[in-house]
Design an enzyme around this catalytic site. Sequence first.
Site, PDB file in Angstrom:
ATOM      1  N   PRO A  14       0.811  -1.135  -0.097  1.00  0.00           N
ATOM      2  CA  PRO A  14       0.059  -0.106  -0.024  1.00  0.00           C
ATOM      3  C   PRO A  14       0.905   1.140   0.029  1.00  0.00           C
ATOM      4  CG  PRO A  14       0.015  -0.997   2.134  1.00  0.00           C
ATOM      5  CD  PRO A  14       0.796  -1.904   1.180  1.00  0.00           C
ATOM      6  N   GLN A  67      -6.584  -1.194   2.467  1.00  0.00           N
ATOM      7  CA  GLN A  67      -5.950  -0.956   3.728  1.00  0.00           C
ATOM      8  C   GLN A  67      -6.513   0.263   4.572  1.00  0.00           C
ATOM      9  OE1 GLN A  67      -2.056   1.269   4.519  1.00  0.00           O
ATOM     10  NE2 GLN A  67      -1.487  -0.466   5.462  1.00  0.00           N
ATOM     11  N   CYS A  97       2.380   3.049   9.710  1.00  0.00           N
ATOM     12  CA  CYS A  97       2.728   4.477   9.118  1.00  0.00           C
ATOM     13  C   CYS A  97       3.243   5.574  10.275  1.00  0.00           C
ATOM     14  CB  CYS A  97       1.292   5.199   8.302  1.00  0.00           C
ATOM     15  SG  CYS A  97       1.649   6.597   7.553  1.00  0.00           S
ATOM     16  N   LYS A 136      -0.583  -5.018   8.797  1.00  0.00           N
ATOM     17  CA  LYS A 136       0.639  -4.501   8.267  1.00  0.00           C
ATOM     18  C   LYS A 136       1.596  -3.646   9.341  1.00  0.00           C
ATOM     19  CE  LYS A 136       3.085  -2.232   4.337  1.00  0.00           C
ATOM     20  NZ  LYS A 136       3.554  -0.846   4.875  1.00  0.00           N
ATOM     21  N   HIS A 168       6.872  -4.868   8.142  1.00  0.00           N
ATOM     22  CA  HIS A 168       7.914  -4.038   7.578  1.00  0.00           C
ATOM     23  C   HIS A 168       8.876  -4.163   8.481  1.00  0.00           C
ATOM     24  CE1 HIS A 168       9.014   0.436   5.789  1.00  0.00           C
ATOM     25  NE2 HIS A 168       9.795  -0.446   5.805  1.00  0.00           N
ATOM     26  N   GLY A 209      10.135  -4.456   3.098  1.00  0.00           N
ATOM     27  CA  GLY A 209      11.269  -3.617   3.214  1.00  0.00           C
ATOM     28  C   GLY A 209      12.238  -3.843   2.599  1.00  0.00           C
ATOM     29  N   GLY A 231       7.505  -2.593  -2.232  1.00  0.00           N
ATOM     30  CA  GLY A 231       6.778  -1.205  -2.586  1.00  0.00           C
ATOM     31  C   GLY A 231       7.508  -0.380  -3.773  1.00  0.00           C
ATOM     32  N   ARG A 232       8.583   0.465  -3.065  1.00  0.00           N
ATOM     33  CA  ARG A 232       8.875   1.415  -4.218  1.00  0.00           C
ATOM     34  C   ARG A 232       9.517   0.716  -5.338  1.00  0.00           C
ATOM     35  NH1 ARG A 232      12.529   4.001   0.813  1.00  0.00           N
ATOM     36  NH2 ARG A 232      12.273   1.672   1.254  1.00  0.00           N
TER      37      ARG A 232
HETATM   38  C1  LIG Z   1       5.008   6.848  -1.404  1.00  0.00           C
HETATM   39  C2  LIG Z   1       4.827   5.953  -0.216  1.00  0.00           C
HETATM   40  C3  LIG Z   1       3.587   6.015   0.467  1.00  0.00           C
HETATM   41  C4  LIG Z   1       3.331   5.054   1.296  1.00  0.00           C
HETATM   42  N1  LIG Z   1       2.043   4.855   1.935  1.00  0.00           N
HETATM   43  C5  LIG Z   1       1.929   3.677   2.619  1.00  0.00           C
HETATM   44  C6  LIG Z   1       0.452   3.439   3.041  1.00  0.00           C
HETATM   45  O1  LIG Z   1      -0.465   4.144   2.870  1.00  0.00           O
HETATM   46  N2  LIG Z   1       0.360   2.476   4.173  1.00  0.00           N
HETATM   47  C7  LIG Z   1       1.292   1.562   4.647  1.00  0.00           C
HETATM   48  O2  LIG Z   1       0.978   0.497   5.133  1.00  0.00           O
HETATM   49  N3  LIG Z   1       2.624   1.847   4.126  1.00  0.00           N
HETATM   50  C8  LIG Z   1       2.893   2.864   3.138  1.00  0.00           C
HETATM   51  N4  LIG Z   1       3.916   3.049   2.758  1.00  0.00           N
HETATM   52  C9  LIG Z   1       4.949   2.118   3.169  1.00  0.00           C
HETATM   53  C10 LIG Z   1       5.343   0.967   2.131  1.00  0.00           C
HETATM   54  O3  LIG Z   1       3.950   0.262   2.162  1.00  0.00           O
HETATM   55  C11 LIG Z   1       6.389  -0.020   2.630  1.00  0.00           C
HETATM   56  O4  LIG Z   1       6.115  -0.676   3.863  1.00  0.00           O
HETATM   57  C12 LIG Z   1       7.709   0.725   2.323  1.00  0.00           C
HETATM   58  O5  LIG Z   1       7.794   1.295   1.278  1.00  0.00           O
HETATM   59  C13 LIG Z   1       8.874  -0.213   2.606  1.00  0.00           C
HETATM   60  O6  LIG Z   1       8.870  -1.169   1.274  1.00  0.00           O
HETATM   61  P1  LIG Z   1       9.893  -0.961   0.086  1.00  0.00           P
HETATM   62  O7  LIG Z   1      11.302  -0.980   0.757  1.00  0.00           O
HETATM   63  O8  LIG Z   1       9.602  -2.162  -0.690  1.00  0.00           O
HETATM   64  O9  LIG Z   1       9.418   0.280  -0.569  1.00  0.00           O
HETATM   65  C14 LIG Z   1       4.346   4.018   1.748  1.00  0.00           C
HETATM   66  C15 LIG Z   1       5.543   3.977   0.919  1.00  0.00           C
HETATM   67  C16 LIG Z   1       5.624   5.092   0.094  1.00  0.00           C
HETATM   68  C17 LIG Z   1       7.078   4.986  -0.737  1.00  0.00           C
END
Ligand SMILES: Cc1cc2nc3c(=O)[nH]c(=O)nc-3n(C[C@H](O)[C@H](O)[C@H](O)COP(=O)(O)O)c2cc1C
Length: 331
Positions: A14, A67, A97, A136, A168, A209, A231-232
């Site tokens: 998300p 979510q 968050c 989460k 995470h 993560g 995510g990213r």
């Molecule tokens: C732009 C952005 C917005 C995010 N918004 C949420 C969110 O709404 N809910 C959530 O649980 N995590 C949110 N996250 C965190 C991601 O879900 C994820 O946990 C985090 O980016 C780590 O994963 P990654 O290293 O694969 O990016 C957000 C991350 C980014 C980059």
Amino acid sequence: MVDIKKAARLSVAPMMDWTDKHCRYFHRKFTRKSLLYTEMIASAALVKGKAFHLLEFSNEEHPVALQLGGSDPSQLSEAASIGEDYGYDEINLNVGCPSDRVQSGEFGAVLMKNPKLVAKCCEAMKINTAVDVTVKCRIGVDDQDPNHVLPEFLKYLSDAGVTRVIIHASKAILKGLSPKENRDVPPLNYPLVFKMKEQFPNLHISLNGGVKSLKAANELLSDGIDGVMIGRSAYQQPSQILLDADQVIFEQEASKSQFDIATDMRQYLKLHISTGGKPHQVTRHMTGLFHGFPGSKIWKQILSKGSSSRDIDFYNEALLAVSASINKFAA
Ligand SMILES: Cc1cc2nc3c(=O)[nH]c(=O)nc-3n(C[C@H](O)[C@H](O)[C@H](O)COP(=O)(O)O)c2cc1C
């Protein structure tokens, strides 16, 4: 019937302002099998604000999880029920968050400090819904000791009947780090997540993560974790992460190229524009489609140029330009 546990072997995280319905539709073109998540939607926005437009999605997006953010059990329960009525395959609670806005509403990562309340919220959500209720979370916040806090947190969840969690694998620092810094600065602790899988063998645990390739995701699965959430990297480099996901993670035939996806999206974009939408609302999620390929730059430039166009010509132009760049490179 969706096999949600299977789909959760690979999920797209998300992400607020990123994983909206247009983004999810686009991601679904890459992978039929992976699980997609909405951005976080505050339970109050649904229950008090009646902002049901936030829940709209295309049928093609399944399997898709909603979510929610909140900490009031009865409000979350009602929001979960509304989400299920809209057709979501899973309801997920955000306990990760760290933003100030979320903290002031007493939800998100700050809830790591109150596992009893999280358990109450989950019990209340489960009463009202037949779909999976999941959480989460982080491994801890601030000066908490994750080795102590995380197993306690998971025990509460497990006792509340939650069978699936996404961890995470880093702490959130609630004061002094921005949400962006909170994704990069606190170190990742994968071994702790694997330890939790040993300690709670009946819990389906997804790790999140810092996973930057499909190969890395596959290795984590081979090492015994139940699911990987990305995510990213999935957002910024969808072709590298999602294009082969069905083949690598779900052992299905891979069939699509980026061009197939771009062509599929043309119809969606055309419909969006014809019903009064702005191209940018769709194309802003697609800038990474040709990431790492010749033509990536010109693709982004032409998409940006056409961001408020009233027709699809700019999109056809962008596709032709990328084809020409790729052909030139191959010649
Ligand atoms: C732009 C952005 C917005 C995010 N918004 C949420 C969110 O709404 N809910 C959530 O649980 N995590 C949110 N996250 C965190 C991601 O879900 C994820 O946990 C985090 O980016 C780590 O994963 P990654 O290293 O694969 O990016 C957000 C991350 C980014 C980059």
